[in-house]
Design a protein around this motif. Structure first.
Motif, PDB file in Angstrom:
ATOM      1  N   UNK A   1       0.804  -1.210   0.000  1.00 54.37           N
ATOM      2  CA  UNK A   1       0.000   0.000   0.000  1.00 54.37           C
ATOM      3  C   UNK A   1       0.840   1.265   0.000  1.00 54.37           C
ATOM      4  N   UNK A   2       0.138   2.397   0.105  1.00 53.49           N
ATOM      5  CA  UNK A   2       0.789   3.706   0.057  1.00 53.49           C
ATOM      6  C   UNK A   2       0.294   4.590   1.189  1.00 53.49           C
ATOM      7  N   UNK A   3       1.157   5.497   1.585  1.00 54.86           N
ATOM      8  CA  UNK A   3       0.815   6.555   2.532  1.00 54.86           C
ATOM      9  C   UNK A   3       1.565   7.807   2.118  1.00 54.86           C
ATOM     10  N   UNK A   4       1.006   8.958   2.458  1.00 52.00           N
ATOM     11  CA  UNK A   4       1.724  10.209   2.271  1.00 52.00           C
ATOM     12  C   UNK A   4       1.809  10.932   3.603  1.00 52.00           C
ATOM     13  N   UNK A   5       3.038  11.159   4.036  1.00 50.91           N
ATOM     14  CA  UNK A   5       3.275  11.925   5.254  1.00 50.91           C
ATOM     15  C   UNK A   5       3.435  13.402   4.899  1.00 50.91           C
ATOM     16  N   UNK A   6       2.928  14.225   5.785  1.00 52.02           N
ATOM     17  CA  UNK A   6       3.080  15.670   5.628  1.00 52.02           C
ATOM     18  C   UNK A   6       3.739  16.236   6.868  1.00 52.02           C
ATOM     19  N   UNK A   7       4.508  17.290   6.668  1.00 54.58           N
ATOM     20  CA  UNK A   7       5.138  17.985   7.790  1.00 54.58           C
ATOM     21  C   UNK A   7       4.942  19.476   7.573  1.00 54.58           C
ATOM     22  N   UNK A   8       4.183  20.066   8.458  1.00 56.10           N
ATOM     23  CA  UNK A   8       3.925  21.501   8.387  1.00 56.10           C
ATOM     24  C   UNK A   8       4.934  22.227   9.248  1.00 56.10           C
TER      25      UNK A   8
ATOM     26  N   UNK B   1       9.917   5.645  -2.271  1.00 55.97           N
ATOM     27  CA  UNK B   1       9.598   6.849  -1.512  1.00 55.97           C
ATOM     28  C   UNK B   1      10.064   8.082  -2.282  1.00 55.97           C
ATOM     29  N   UNK B   2       9.289   9.157  -2.178  1.00 49.49           N
ATOM     30  CA  UNK B   2       9.645  10.425  -2.808  1.00 49.49           C
ATOM     31  C   UNK B   2       9.449  11.558  -1.808  1.00 49.49           C
ATOM     32  N   UNK B   3      10.458  12.406  -1.694  1.00 48.77           N
ATOM     33  CA  UNK B   3      10.348  13.581  -0.830  1.00 48.77           C
ATOM     34  C   UNK B   3      10.124  14.802  -1.708  1.00 48.77           C
ATOM     35  N   UNK B   4       9.265  15.693  -1.246  1.00 45.86           N
ATOM     36  CA  UNK B   4       9.012  16.928  -1.978  1.00 45.86           C
ATOM     37  C   UNK B   4       8.624  18.004  -0.976  1.00 45.86           C
ATOM     38  N   UNK B   5       8.601  19.227  -1.443  1.00 40.89           N
ATOM     39  CA  UNK B   5       8.200  20.327  -0.563  1.00 40.89           C
ATOM     40  C   UNK B   5       7.448  21.381  -1.352  1.00 40.89           C
ATOM     41  N   UNK B   6       6.577  22.071  -0.651  1.00 41.55           N
ATOM     42  CA  UNK B   6       5.832  23.204  -1.193  1.00 41.55           C
ATOM     43  C   UNK B   6       6.116  24.381  -0.282  1.00 41.55           C
ATOM     44  N   UNK B   7       7.023  25.229  -0.698  1.00 39.01           N
ATOM     45  CA  UNK B   7       7.429  26.335   0.168  1.00 39.01           C
ATOM     46  C   UNK B   7       6.319  27.372   0.340  1.00 39.01           C
ATOM     47  N   UNK B   8       5.407  27.441  -0.606  1.00 35.05           N
ATOM     48  CA  UNK B   8       4.279  28.362  -0.451  1.00 35.05           C
ATOM     49  C   UNK B   8       3.394  27.930   0.710  1.00 35.05           C
ATOM     50  N   UNK B   9       3.345  26.618   0.953  1.00 34.39           N
ATOM     51  CA  UNK B   9       2.552  26.084   2.057  1.00 34.39           C
ATOM     52  C   UNK B   9       3.404  25.743   3.265  1.00 34.39           C
ATOM     53  N   UNK B  10       4.709  25.928   3.137  1.00 31.25           N
ATOM     54  CA  UNK B  10       5.621  25.595   4.238  1.00 31.25           C
ATOM     55  C   UNK B  10       5.456  24.139   4.675  1.00 31.25           C
ATOM     56  N   UNK B  11       5.353  23.266   3.708  1.00 30.93           N
ATOM     57  CA  UNK B  11       5.077  21.856   3.990  1.00 30.93           C
ATOM     58  C   UNK B  11       6.010  20.965   3.183  1.00 30.93           C
TER      59      UNK B  11
ATOM     60  N   UNK C   1       5.051   7.535   0.133  1.00 34.35           N
ATOM     61  CA  UNK C   1       5.578   6.183   0.346  1.00 34.35           C
ATOM     62  C   UNK C   1       4.701   5.185  -0.393  1.00 34.35           C
ATOM     63  N   UNK C   2       5.282   4.539  -1.376  1.00 30.33           N
ATOM     64  CA  UNK C   2       4.570   3.534  -2.172  1.00 30.33           C
ATOM     65  C   UNK C   2       5.207   2.164  -1.949  1.00 30.33           C
ATOM     66  N   UNK C   3       4.479   1.135  -2.335  1.00 30.97           N
ATOM     67  CA  UNK C   3       4.974  -0.249  -2.223  1.00 30.97           C
ATOM     68  C   UNK C   3       5.552  -0.514  -0.838  1.00 30.97           C
ATOM     69  N   UNK C   4       4.809  -0.146   0.167  1.00 35.98           N
ATOM     70  CA  UNK C   4       5.291  -0.270   1.544  1.00 35.98           C
ATOM     71  C   UNK C   4       5.512  -1.725   1.925  1.00 35.98           C
TER      72      UNK C   4
END
Length: 122
Positions: free
Chosen positions: A16-23, A68-78, A83-86
């Motif tokens: 399965x997959x999950x997406x973690x967010x960090x604000x 796994x892929x890391x990304x950021x959105x600086x406009x949202x400060x996030x 995470x795929x194929x867990x």
């Protein structure tokens, strides 16, 4: 000072997959490098992925590369960790961290979130 709040953890079946967010919040959060680390029971904390302040440079640990892929959105400060194929061995508490040096390296992280649990069942 940088404050970090993670979300998105949970229980998922293998494959399965999950997406973690960090604000992030704080005066220097947009210029900070961000990273995801994890700690499994009985093991030391390890780096999973990091991203530079601009998002142009990343590092991903070999064991999760391609999944796994890391990304950021600086406009949202996030910052995100997709995470795929867990796998069951991905089970751990995942921590978001910030480094004021701003570069995509695995050391020098001086601000940490509280962590979010990810559990992968077989």
């Amino acid at each position: 000072q940088v404050q970090l709040v993670e979300s998105g953890g949970g229980l998922v079946q293998a494959g399965g997959s999950l997406r973690l967010s960090c604000s992030a919040s704080g005066r220097t959060s947009r210029s900070a490098a961000m990273g995801w680390f994890r700690q499994a029971p009985g093991k030391e904390r390890e780096v999973v992925a990091v991203i530079s302040w601009s998002g142009s440079n990343t590092y991903v640990q070999d064991s999760v590369k391609g999944r796994f892929t890391i990304s950021r959105d600086n406009a949202k400060n996030t910052v995100y960790l997709q995470m795929n194929s867990l796998k069951p061995e991905d089970t751990a508490v995942y921590y978001c961290a910030a480094a004021t040096h701003g570069v995509a390296v695995t050391t020098g992280y001086n601000y940490w979130g509280q962590g979010t649990q990810v559990t992968v069942s077989s």
